[in-house]
Design a protein around this motif. Structure first.
Motif, PDB file in Angstrom:
ATOM      1  N   ARG A 172     -20.061  34.637 -13.827  1.00  0.00           N
ATOM      2  CA  ARG A 172     -20.805  34.709 -12.565  1.00  0.00           C
ATOM      3  C   ARG A 172     -19.836  34.984 -11.401  1.00  0.00           C
ATOM      4  O   ARG A 172     -20.090  35.850 -10.561  1.00  0.00           O
ATOM      5  CB  ARG A 172     -21.571  33.410 -12.333  1.00  0.00           C
ATOM      6  CG  ARG A 172     -22.456  33.441 -11.109  1.00  0.00           C
ATOM      7  CD  ARG A 172     -23.172  32.123 -10.857  1.00  0.00           C
ATOM      8  NE  ARG A 172     -24.151  31.868 -11.886  1.00  0.00           N
ATOM      9  CZ  ARG A 172     -24.255  30.724 -12.569  1.00  0.00           C
ATOM     10  NH1 ARG A 172     -23.423  29.735 -12.339  1.00  0.00           N
ATOM     11  NH2 ARG A 172     -25.192  30.578 -13.465  1.00  0.00           N
TER      12      ARG A 172
ATOM     13  N   ILE B  12     -19.668  38.260  -8.834  1.00  0.00           N
ATOM     14  CA  ILE B  12     -19.732  38.086  -7.378  1.00  0.00           C
ATOM     15  C   ILE B  12     -18.504  38.704  -6.721  1.00  0.00           C
ATOM     16  O   ILE B  12     -18.620  39.420  -5.710  1.00  0.00           O
ATOM     17  CB  ILE B  12     -19.882  36.597  -7.008  1.00  0.00           C
ATOM     18  CG1 ILE B  12     -21.277  36.106  -7.421  1.00  0.00           C
ATOM     19  CG2 ILE B  12     -19.649  36.376  -5.517  1.00  0.00           C
ATOM     20  CD1 ILE B  12     -21.469  34.603  -7.324  1.00  0.00           C
TER      21      ILE B  12
ATOM     22  N   ALA C 226     -25.716  37.480  -0.466  1.00  0.00           N
ATOM     23  CA  ALA C 226     -26.777  36.508  -0.750  1.00  0.00           C
ATOM     24  C   ALA C 226     -28.141  37.188  -0.853  1.00  0.00           C
ATOM     25  O   ALA C 226     -29.025  36.697  -1.542  1.00  0.00           O
ATOM     26  CB  ALA C 226     -26.807  35.431   0.326  1.00  0.00           C
ATOM     27  N   ASN C 227     -28.299  38.326  -0.167  1.00  0.00           N
ATOM     28  CA  ASN C 227     -29.582  39.038  -0.176  1.00  0.00           C
ATOM     29  C   ASN C 227     -29.513  40.357  -0.922  1.00  0.00           C
ATOM     30  O   ASN C 227     -30.411  41.184  -0.781  1.00  0.00           O
ATOM     31  CB  ASN C 227     -30.050  39.281   1.265  1.00  0.00           C
ATOM     32  CG  ASN C 227     -30.370  37.981   1.967  1.00  0.00           C
ATOM     33  OD1 ASN C 227     -30.991  37.104   1.402  1.00  0.00           O
ATOM     34  ND2 ASN C 227     -29.903  37.851   3.202  1.00  0.00           N
ATOM     35  N   ASP C 228     -28.474  40.560  -1.717  1.00  0.00           N
ATOM     36  CA  ASP C 228     -28.289  41.804  -2.454  1.00  0.00           C
ATOM     37  C   ASP C 228     -29.122  41.755  -3.728  1.00  0.00           C
ATOM     38  O   ASP C 228     -28.849  40.979  -4.643  1.00  0.00           O
ATOM     39  CB  ASP C 228     -26.809  41.990  -2.780  1.00  0.00           C
ATOM     40  CG  ASP C 228     -26.502  43.350  -3.350  1.00  0.00           C
ATOM     41  OD1 ASP C 228     -27.224  43.786  -4.277  1.00  0.00           O
ATOM     42  OD2 ASP C 228     -25.532  43.965  -2.886  1.00  0.00           O
ATOM     43  N   SER C 229     -30.142  42.612  -3.809  1.00  0.00           N
ATOM     44  CA  SER C 229     -31.046  42.573  -4.957  1.00  0.00           C
ATOM     45  C   SER C 229     -30.351  43.027  -6.242  1.00  0.00           C
ATOM     46  O   SER C 229     -30.671  42.531  -7.320  1.00  0.00           O
ATOM     47  CB  SER C 229     -32.292  43.420  -4.695  1.00  0.00           C
ATOM     48  OG  SER C 229     -31.933  44.774  -4.493  1.00  0.00           O
TER      49      SER C 229
ATOM     50  N   GLN D  18     -28.382  40.021  -7.428  1.00  0.00           N
ATOM     51  CA  GLN D  18     -29.295  39.015  -7.992  1.00  0.00           C
ATOM     52  C   GLN D  18     -29.798  39.436  -9.364  1.00  0.00           C
ATOM     53  O   GLN D  18     -29.887  38.623 -10.286  1.00  0.00           O
ATOM     54  CB  GLN D  18     -30.467  38.761  -7.029  1.00  0.00           C
ATOM     55  CG  GLN D  18     -30.045  38.183  -5.689  1.00  0.00           C
ATOM     56  CD  GLN D  18     -29.188  36.940  -5.806  1.00  0.00           C
ATOM     57  OE1 GLN D  18     -29.456  36.044  -6.602  1.00  0.00           O
ATOM     58  NE2 GLN D  18     -28.126  36.879  -5.018  1.00  0.00           N
TER      59      GLN D  18
ATOM     60  N   LEU E  69     -27.007  38.916 -11.880  1.00  0.00           N
ATOM     61  CA  LEU E  69     -26.832  37.490 -12.182  1.00  0.00           C
ATOM     62  C   LEU E  69     -27.952  36.966 -13.084  1.00  0.00           C
ATOM     63  O   LEU E  69     -27.700  36.182 -14.006  1.00  0.00           O
ATOM     64  CB  LEU E  69     -26.750  36.671 -10.894  1.00  0.00           C
ATOM     65  CG  LEU E  69     -25.497  36.900 -10.048  1.00  0.00           C
ATOM     66  CD1 LEU E  69     -25.587  36.126  -8.731  1.00  0.00           C
ATOM     67  CD2 LEU E  69     -24.242  36.514 -10.815  1.00  0.00           C
ATOM     68  N   ILE E  70     -29.162  37.415 -12.850  1.00  0.00           N
ATOM     69  CA  ILE E  70     -30.288  36.990 -13.694  1.00  0.00           C
ATOM     70  C   ILE E  70     -30.091  37.494 -15.118  1.00  0.00           C
ATOM     71  O   ILE E  70     -30.291  36.746 -16.086  1.00  0.00           O
ATOM     72  CB  ILE E  70     -31.636  37.470 -13.103  1.00  0.00           C
ATOM     73  CG1 ILE E  70     -31.960  36.673 -11.846  1.00  0.00           C
ATOM     74  CG2 ILE E  70     -32.759  37.358 -14.132  1.00  0.00           C
ATOM     75  CD1 ILE E  70     -33.123  37.230 -11.034  1.00  0.00           C
TER      76      ILE E  70
ATOM     77  N   GLU F 297     -27.324  35.392 -16.738  1.00  0.00           N
ATOM     78  CA  GLU F 297     -27.794  34.050 -17.080  1.00  0.00           C
ATOM     79  C   GLU F 297     -28.736  34.066 -18.274  1.00  0.00           C
ATOM     80  O   GLU F 297     -28.672  33.172 -19.123  1.00  0.00           O
ATOM     81  CB  GLU F 297     -28.452  33.409 -15.859  1.00  0.00           C
ATOM     82  CG  GLU F 297     -27.447  33.091 -14.770  1.00  0.00           C
ATOM     83  CD  GLU F 297     -28.067  32.749 -13.430  1.00  0.00           C
ATOM     84  OE1 GLU F 297     -29.316  32.720 -13.315  1.00  0.00           O
ATOM     85  OE2 GLU F 297     -27.294  32.509 -12.482  1.00  0.00           O
TER      86      GLU F 297
END
Length: 126
Positions: free
Chosen positions: A37, A41, A54-57, A60, A63-64, A67
């Protein structure tokens, strides 16, 4: 491998893991996930200096996906340990558990529904 795992689960052949064993397996995957992770980042920060990550689709989504893959691998490792599989069999099981349904059905020679049921069984078992 697919048939062997299905047979072992259906027959109830499993080893009871101690809380220490389960914790050790989980901790290894959790530590690897955290490192992966952080790598993602840092890579996004390097590629997009000054941007609001933090708002970068895309970040995200990455990361999803990461995970999800780690969760599947961790569940497969716990399941493999409970089934008393060897290290090589555990690696194969992890590959099967993280494979998409179409690939799994082709490799195992089963229908897409059976492949989906296998993935669900692995998640429930682990």
């Amino acid at each position: 491998m697919y048939n062997q795992v299905v047979e072992r689960v259906q027959s109830g052949a499993q080893v009871e893991l101690s809380s220490g064993q389960r914790t050790a397996i989980t901790q290894n995957y959790d530590e690897a996930l955290e490192q992966a992770r952080q790598n993602i980042i840092e890579r996004f920060k390097a590629l997009r200096p000054g941007s609001d990550i933090a708002n970068d689709s895309q970040l995200q989504g990455a990361l999803i996906e990461l995970e999800t893959n780690f969760a599947e691998q961790k569940a497969a490792a716990i399941t493999a340990a409970q089934l008393g599989l060897t290290g090589e069999q555990t690696a194969q099981l992890s590959q099967l558990a993280s494979a998409d349904i179409n690939y799994l059905s082709q490799v195992a020679g089963v229908s897409n529904q059976e492949a989906a049921d296998f993935k669900r069984m692995m998640a429930d078992f682990g």
